[in-house]
Write an enzyme that holds these catalytic residues in place. Structure first.
Site, PDB file in Angstrom:
ATOM      1  N   HIS A 202       0.823  -1.156   0.022  1.00 36.25           N
ATOM      2  CA  HIS A 202       0.052   0.099   0.076  1.00 36.25           C
ATOM      3  C   HIS A 202       0.983   1.210  -0.045  1.00 36.25           C
ATOM      4  CE1 HIS A 202       1.082   0.125   4.301  1.00 36.25           C
ATOM      5  NE2 HIS A 202       0.839   1.290   4.343  1.00 36.25           N
TER       6      HIS A 202
HETATM    7  C1  UD1 Z   1      -1.681   6.357   5.514  1.00 35.74           C
HETATM    8  C2  UD1 Z   1      -0.546   6.791   5.991  1.00 35.74           C
HETATM    9  C3  UD1 Z   1       0.851   5.431   5.935  1.00 35.74           C
HETATM   10  C4  UD1 Z   1       0.112   4.244   6.658  1.00 35.74           C
HETATM   11  C5  UD1 Z   1      -1.120   4.098   6.109  1.00 35.74           C
HETATM   12  C6  UD1 Z   1      -1.744   2.850   6.825  1.00 35.74           C
HETATM   13  C7  UD1 Z   1       0.293   9.191   5.610  1.00 35.74           C
HETATM   14  C8  UD1 Z   1       0.972   9.826   4.864  1.00 35.74           C
HETATM   15  N1  UD1 Z   1       0.036   7.661   5.325  1.00 35.74           N
HETATM   16  O1  UD1 Z   1      -1.523   5.838   3.992  1.00 35.74           O
HETATM   17  O2  UD1 Z   1       1.740   5.909   6.749  1.00 35.74           O
HETATM   18  O3  UD1 Z   1       1.063   3.056   6.400  1.00 35.74           O
HETATM   19  O4  UD1 Z   1      -2.135   4.912   6.056  1.00 35.74           O
HETATM   20  O5  UD1 Z   1      -2.821   2.100   6.249  1.00 35.74           O
HETATM   21  O6  UD1 Z   1      -0.352   9.548   6.735  1.00 35.74           O
HETATM   22  N2  UD1 Z   1      -8.894   5.546   1.474  1.00 35.74           N
HETATM   23  C9  UD1 Z   1     -10.368   4.754   1.524  1.00 35.74           C
HETATM   24  N3  UD1 Z   1     -10.756   4.650   3.014  1.00 35.74           N
HETATM   25  C10 UD1 Z   1     -10.004   4.686   3.995  1.00 35.74           C
HETATM   26  C11 UD1 Z   1      -8.681   5.555   3.877  1.00 35.74           C
HETATM   27  C12 UD1 Z   1      -8.377   5.680   2.858  1.00 35.74           C
HETATM   28  O7  UD1 Z   1     -10.903   4.490   0.805  1.00 35.74           O
HETATM   29  O8  UD1 Z   1     -10.483   4.673   5.103  1.00 35.74           O
HETATM   30  C13 UD1 Z   1      -8.530   5.739   0.191  1.00 35.74           C
HETATM   31  C14 UD1 Z   1      -8.562   7.200  -0.309  1.00 35.74           C
HETATM   32  O9  UD1 Z   1      -8.938   6.974  -1.793  1.00 35.74           O
HETATM   33  C15 UD1 Z   1      -7.215   7.843   0.080  1.00 35.74           C
HETATM   34  C16 UD1 Z   1      -6.300   6.589  -0.176  1.00 35.74           C
HETATM   35  O10 UD1 Z   1      -6.995   5.614   0.146  1.00 35.74           O
HETATM   36  O11 UD1 Z   1      -7.085   8.710  -0.949  1.00 35.74           O
HETATM   37  C17 UD1 Z   1      -4.974   7.190   0.673  1.00 35.74           C
HETATM   38  O12 UD1 Z   1      -5.500   7.243   2.177  1.00 35.74           O
HETATM   39  P1  UD1 Z   1      -4.481   8.096   2.964  1.00 35.74           P
HETATM   40  O13 UD1 Z   1      -4.897   8.231   4.453  1.00 35.74           O
HETATM   41  O14 UD1 Z   1      -4.303   9.486   2.346  1.00 35.74           O
HETATM   42  O15 UD1 Z   1      -3.058   7.251   2.956  1.00 35.74           O
HETATM   43  P2  UD1 Z   1      -2.691   5.788   3.118  1.00 35.74           P
HETATM   44  O16 UD1 Z   1      -2.248   5.467   1.842  1.00 35.74           O
HETATM   45  O17 UD1 Z   1      -3.842   5.085   3.804  1.00 35.74           O
HETATM   46  N1  UDP Z   2      -3.701  -5.193   8.969  1.00 31.76           N
HETATM   47  C1  UDP Z   2      -5.071  -5.668   8.964  1.00 31.76           C
HETATM   48  N2  UDP Z   2      -5.888  -6.015   8.249  1.00 31.76           N
HETATM   49  C2  UDP Z   2      -5.339  -6.104   6.755  1.00 31.76           C
HETATM   50  C3  UDP Z   2      -3.824  -5.501   6.584  1.00 31.76           C
HETATM   51  C4  UDP Z   2      -3.235  -5.130   7.881  1.00 31.76           C
HETATM   52  O1  UDP Z   2      -5.777  -5.827  10.273  1.00 31.76           O
HETATM   53  O2  UDP Z   2      -5.853  -6.465   5.943  1.00 31.76           O
HETATM   54  C5  UDP Z   2      -3.083  -4.831  10.147  1.00 31.76           C
HETATM   55  C6  UDP Z   2      -1.785  -5.427  10.200  1.00 31.76           C
HETATM   56  O3  UDP Z   2      -1.787  -6.654  11.330  1.00 31.76           O
HETATM   57  C7  UDP Z   2      -0.874  -4.508  11.168  1.00 31.76           C
HETATM   58  C8  UDP Z   2      -1.364  -2.972  10.545  1.00 31.76           C
HETATM   59  O4  UDP Z   2      -2.761  -3.375  10.134  1.00 31.76           O
HETATM   60  O5  UDP Z   2      -1.135  -4.278  12.358  1.00 31.76           O
HETATM   61  C9  UDP Z   2      -0.635  -2.570   9.506  1.00 31.76           C
HETATM   62  O6  UDP Z   2      -1.330  -1.408   8.718  1.00 31.76           O
HETATM   63  P1  UDP Z   2      -0.446  -0.819   7.173  1.00 31.76           P
HETATM   64  O7  UDP Z   2       0.143  -2.011   6.574  1.00 31.76           O
HETATM   65  O8  UDP Z   2      -1.792  -0.436   6.860  1.00 31.76           O
HETATM   66  O9  UDP Z   2       0.136   0.054   7.823  1.00 31.76           O
HETATM   67  P2  UDP Z   2       1.659   0.353   8.096  1.00 31.76           P
HETATM   68  O10 UDP Z   2       1.916  -0.522   9.173  1.00 31.76           O
HETATM   69  O11 UDP Z   2       2.484   0.294   6.866  1.00 31.76           O
HETATM   70  O12 UDP Z   2       1.662   1.871   8.495  1.00 31.76           O
END
Ligand code: UD1
Ligand code: UDP
Length: 356
Positions: A202
């Site tokens: 992601h």
């Molecule tokens: C964010 C964090 C990243 C973290 C990740 C965990 C930042 C810069 N990035 O990335 O460090 O690893 O969360 O998962 O803070 N979206 C949905 N539903 C949601 C959330 C997001 O549909 O509940 C979609 C939207 O299209 C959005 C995109 O995902 O534009 C990205 O979401 P965003 O929170 O900006 O960044 P992440 O990639 O989730």
């Molecule tokens: N996780 C989850 N469901 C999923 C994928 C990840 O519950 O489908 C959990 C996982 O166990 C871990 C956390 O989400 O604790 C990691 O989140 P993510 O990879 O989104 O973010 P990052 O750790 O890279 O910031």
């Protein structure tokens, strides 16, 4: 009064042991949710499953560009901090929610505690790297998970009396939930223990660039074919959007499913033959659960996993990913967990409330 700020899936999971500890010690605290994650399977499901109290505030900022999202959070957090005047604000990790919380609190002269401080990828093209550095440098309490991350903070000139090595709360969360996670997820997906691979991807710098995302998927296709194993890929919403936008596809061994809840995900991780990921939390969890991990990135802020041998950096070239998977298939999973004893939450709450 402690204010716990969170906004995304990993923050909910990694803050849960601290919330439990506040409950256990009957500390006064409340939760502010920025609303960075909002889809049910990225947000509410974790509150329900981990039995966490409703946030007192939800800013509902939703998605946006880096600046718009962070600015909206800052405005909402400032308003709440002025009204509630907490004694300390806790943030966890490296998301935009963390940066917004830390900057606003420190400018209002409210103490900031950074959980999971001192991580560095040394790659400033990642928004998370900027968030980590800035947050560490405006925090009053820094809680690095390992001695290595403490040394990084010291080298950057942060004073030792602000730093306490606690271990990572991800260990506490696993200890608190792994038993509960023994459920039917493998049967439901018609897969068998140690006879499938698990994938998550992601990171913005991977999925927003077609060449990198395609390289990763091609690598996974090669592995699925050579290992002749099914691949389960719970796909993050960001990645799903880009997957559709770029018109990508995967071979028939790869099963794309929506993001799964924490207990199912823990079970999927613990029972996988190998995990391929670019997630920070997943690199740690696989190390703790003793499952080999291939990280499809050029760098990692979790070097402890590489050093103990649970993880390898594969980049995003298909053949390199395949080569790394072949290597990890052969490793003995006898490494030691470098992320602590599962008492990080207790140490953090004791420290900010002046107990020992
Ligand atoms: C964010 C964090 C990243 C973290 C990740 C965990 C930042 C810069 N990035 O990335 O460090 O690893 O969360 O998962 O803070 N979206 C949905 N539903 C949601 C959330 C997001 O549909 O509940 C979609 C939207 O299209 C959005 C995109 O995902 O534009 C990205 O979401 P965003 O929170 O900006 O960044 P992440 O990639 O989730
Ligand atoms: N996780 C989850 N469901 C999923 C994928 C990840 O519950 O489908 C959990 C996982 O166990 C871990 C956390 O989400 O604790 C990691 O989140 P993510 O990879 O989104 O973010 P990052 O750790 O890279 O910031």
């Amino acid at each position: 009064m402690i204010l716990i700020i969170l906004g995304t899936r990993p923050e909910i999971i990694k803050m849960s042991p601290i919330i439990r500890e506040c409950e256990k010690q009957q500390k006064e605290y409340f939760i502010l949710h920025t609303g960075q994650h909002y889809s049910h399977n990225m947000d509410k499901i974790f509150f329900e499953q981990l039995n966490l109290p409703e946030p007192k505030y939800n800013l509902d900022v939703g998605s946006g560009t880096q600046a718009v999202q962070t600015a909206k959070m800052m405005m909402g957090i400032e308003h709440t901090l002025i009204k509630e005047k907490p004694g300390v604000v806790l943030v966890q990790g490296d998301t935009n929610s963390v940066l917004a919380g830390a900057i606003v609190a420190s400018k209002l002269k409210i103490k900031v505690g950074h959980v999971e401080a001192g991580l560095r990828s040394y790659d400033k093209s990642m928004p998370e790297e900027i968030n980590r550095i800035l947050t560490d440098h405006c925090s009053d309490y820094l809680f690095p998970p390992t001695e290595k991350s403490k040394q990084i903070l010291l080298k950057e000139g942060i004073s030792e009396d602000k730093i306490l090595v606690t271990g990572n709360t991800v260990v506490d969360a696993i200890h608190q939930n792994i038993k509960l996670s023994e459920n039917n997820v493998l049967n439901n997906l018609r897969i068998k223990k140690k006879e499938y691979l698990l994938v998550t991807v992601h990171r913005q710098e991977n999925v927003d660039l077609i060449d990198r995302f395609k390289g990763i998927l091609d690598g996974i296709n090669l592995i699925a074919k050579e290992f002749n194993l099914p691949v389960i890929y719970p796909i993050h919403p960001r990645s799903m959007n880009m997957f559709k936008k770029f018109g990508l596809n995967t071979n028939e061994n790869v099963k794309l499913i929506g993001p799964v809840d924490y207990l199912n995900f823990l079970q999927l991780e613990a029972s996988a033959k190998m995990v391929l990921t670019d997630s920070g939390g997943v690199q740690e969890e696989t190390c703790i659960l003793r499952v080999p991990c291939v990280t499809m990135r050029d760098n990692t802020e979790r070097p402890e996993t590489i050093e103990v041998g649970s993880n390898i950096l594969a980049g995003t070239q298909p053949l390199k990913i395949l080569k790394c998977a072949r290597y990890m298939k052969k490793v003995e999973n006898t490494w030691q967990n470098p992320f602590g004893d599962g008492k990080a939450g207790e140490r953090i709450v004791n420290n900010i409330t002046g107990v020992n």
